[in-house]
Design an enzyme around this catalytic site. Structure first.
Site, PDB file in Angstrom:
ATOM      1  N   GLY A 146      -0.400  23.141  -5.485  1.00 34.15           N
ATOM      2  CA  GLY A 146      -1.255  23.222  -4.306  1.00 34.15           C
ATOM      3  C   GLY A 146      -1.350  24.628  -3.754  1.00 34.15           C
ATOM      4  CD  GLU A 188       6.123  12.363 -19.553  1.00 31.41           C
ATOM      5  OE1 GLU A 188       4.916  12.261 -19.779  1.00 31.41           O
ATOM      6  OE2 GLU A 188       6.585  13.155 -18.711  1.00 31.41           O
TER       7      GLU A 188
END
Lengths: 436, 436
Positions: free
Chosen positions: B19, B174
């Site tokens: 961001g 993952e």
């Protein structure tokens, strides 16, 4: 799983450097059990450590997993271990993971930085003999640049932007060149707040020349390159003291600096238990012409930790990778010969010459009688280092990094992954770094 | 050098994540002075952190220097700084490098691991939200494999070879897949002393499915892949305690293990000084539809630390990179609009879908109404992550690493560069690691 090895003689090799891995390689598929000990789980390609220190290469590009390297060598067991002492009467190596009996022992422990007993210099200056040390050095350089931009005046910034390299051997010369390139090509891009001229690089040696063991022609060329790149080369200058803020020389001069990098000497890392009487200058173990430790039957020492004193080599061989590799190869073969009851062969050093790089398009090649400098020497330097690196992946990645740096004048990632804490500088190889 | 910026309004951005860097990018060449603060000097590509943890990628491949990234952006100053508090009445950010006044402030501080108040779990389990944490995790895994081979019996080895991943979101899934591949393809090569079957990987979640926010079809496929790779998936299971030696579940079961990896939740990193009344669930700052902090005129919050509660998003938006990027882009543009006196625009999330990978040829793609799994999803996953990585060099190096791993079934360098000391696990993000 490997218990069938127990009927074979055991060869323990301490150290997975250039010499140690060569011994292990020679003993593959031979009727021996090989145990390789190292305090790290990787081999370090020391000639490129300085590029890790200046952020041009990642640590993993010049290191290679010892387990991975010897995958499939069925007679080898590798252990991460610190040797605490050698009991040569009992034929046992004592380690932090327990005692390990041997039939043959190879000491390939290499060398560490020699501060010549100066405790203050040891405390405040940065050595660069291992990957953790090179990373500490990188973080220190970057942190001091960050610190500098917070200081309001040129005077307050100066010590953070002044880099003093003590020892103008290949390590000092290559580091000086790298730092000069950082200043010349990167500083303005990354730190527009700083003027290029504020960053100073000094290279200091008590000898009258840089690259001491090189030819005079090579030395002169290297000094010329360095000066042209803006490095202040101070020769015939002895360091007196460094207190973390100011380095003082014996001629009365001094330089305020937060960055002193010490590559002025090395000494052998001799395990406890080696006969003190066999220790030569530079803390090296005296060996005979088959690399056997003086007074021993089954203990060998090779590479930087060994000194083969002969009329031709009154100071032993130079502390370079080629000596370690060739001693390792011979020792592996000789141990095999001893086991088979065959006569051993003596060590004969095949000097392939010396290379040192200063910066882009600038290197020195002293290859016996053939001496040259500049772009072609630089290409050879790169080629030799690339093919010597372990692992195809490492070769490709280093090559890409070099090409990217060459084209962009802006190589390297320059990340401070773990903050370096200067107040904890007491013993840097086991130095405590902050994770975040 | 940059004093001419003083006539412009100052925008302070805290955090160089997805961001924050988007805000900075939007303000390039605009009539503002931008000050970007981060405690690191690099941006972290968090979606690939798990590959750093399992040694497939180097830390530097998924990190990018913030200075280098914004080279040439003349209105930006970057500082490594820790924010201590925000004084919104005085419009000043207090930091460890001094106070920094602002006209506009963007809080883009992201999130950290949420241990839900369980101090023991916080103390003994491993989080993985930053590069230092991912490296600690890597070293812990490798050290425990090394430790295992020193133990004489299967029972003593078991806790070192048992990996319990708590939280079956993308990170847990993952990591589980990566660890399973390590066992299936690497363990026998690197540690011939260990039998593959001795290494166990558990994936635990209190929800009835893995990949909670994914479609049921994707979840089912992921669970199937994991099970086939030998991961024990434990669903509807709540963790009760972990003391560093044994993890206990609320259903009475327990597993002896030295390796608990905690990815069961995150919470916003809210700086001191933000109005407590504006804090929502998950320690996130409530923002209005232009990402402005509730009750403030000139303070914005974006990404993981922000919660835009609307009838359509009663829990705020998901904590993913895309939300942060899109909020950052909008906020940069809106600040520019506010300065020019133009009307602002509201946030509209464009959900591009979700991807997760489990292992070679195995991934899940939920792209709106289009859902697929397997080889093609895996190719898309790789492509999307490669193009999103910052820097051409990083893209090339990650690609080479992936190709090398794919071809050899033996990727990654698996080096223990800095030893991880489990007894110092109290606060892992500022954890003290041994250099050697």
């Amino acid at each position: 799983m490997m218990s069938d090895l127990s009927k074979f003689p055991t060869v323990v090799v301490i150290g997975g450097g250039f010499g140690g891995i060569e011994v292990v390689k020679q003993l593959a598929d031979k009727p021996v059990e090989v145990i390789l000990l190292d305090k790290h789980n990787y081999h370090t390609f020391q000639p490129l450590l300085y590029q890790v220190a200046t952020g041009s290469l990642e640590a993993e590009s010049i290191a290679f997993s010892l387990r991975k390297n010897f995958e499939g060598q069925k007679n080898l067991r590798f252990r991460i271990a610190e040797v605490t002492s050698i009991d040569s009467a009992a034929n046992v190596v004592h380690t932090d993971i327990g005692p390990i009996p041997y039939d043959y022992l190879v000491i390939a422990t290499g060398s560490t930085t020699n501060f010549f007993g100066n405790k203050d210099i040891e405390k405040y200056s940065m050595p660069m003999k291992s990957i953790p040390e090179a990373l500490n050095l990188r973080y220190m350089v970057l942190q001091n640049l960050e610190e500098a931009i917070l200081k309001p005046s040129k005077e307050e910034r100066a010590p953070y932007l002044t880099f003093v390299l003590v020892g103008a051997g290949p390590t000092g010369v290559e580091l000086a060149g790298s730092l000069a390139e950082l200043r010349n090509h990167v500083l303005n891009k990354d730190y527009p707040e700083l003027a290029k001229e504020e960053m100073k690089v000094y290279l200091v040696d008590f000898l009258p020349k840089v690259l001491g063991p090189f030819s005079d022609e090579g030395s002169k060329a290297a000094e010329g390159y360095l000066t042209k790149m803006g490095v202040d080369v101070l020769l015939n200058v002895k360091v007196q003291s460094y207190d973390g803020h100011e380095i003082k020389f014996e001629d009365g001069r001094s330089i305020p600096t937060r960055n002193v990098i010490w590559s002025a000497g090395v000494m052998g890392v001799v395990p406890e238990g080696v006969d003190k009487a066999s220790i030569e200058r530079g803390n090296r173990i005296r060996i005979d012409n088959i690399c056997r430790v003086a007074g021993s039957e089954n203990i060998f020492a090779i590479g930087d930790v060994a000194a083969m004193i002969t009329p031709e080599t009154p100071k032993g061989h130079p502390g370079v990778a080629q000596v370690a590799i060739q001693m390792g190869e011979l020792t592996g073969k000789n141990i095999n010969r001893l086991i088979k009851g065959e006569p051993t062969e003596p060590f004969k050093y095949n000097d392939k010459g010396s290379l040192a790089t200063i910066g882009r398009n600038k290197a020195i090649a002293d290859l016996g009688k053939i001496k040259f400098q500049g772009f072609f020497a630089w290409l050879i330097w790169m080629f030799v280092h690339l093919i010597s690196l372990m692992g195809g992946r490492n070769k490709i990645i280093v090559f890409i990094n070099w090409v990217a740096s060459y084209m962009s004048y802006n190589g390297g990632s320059r990340l401070i992954i773990r903050k370096f804490e200067p107040e904890q500088l007491v013993n840097k190889d086991t130095q405590v770094a902050q994770a975040d």
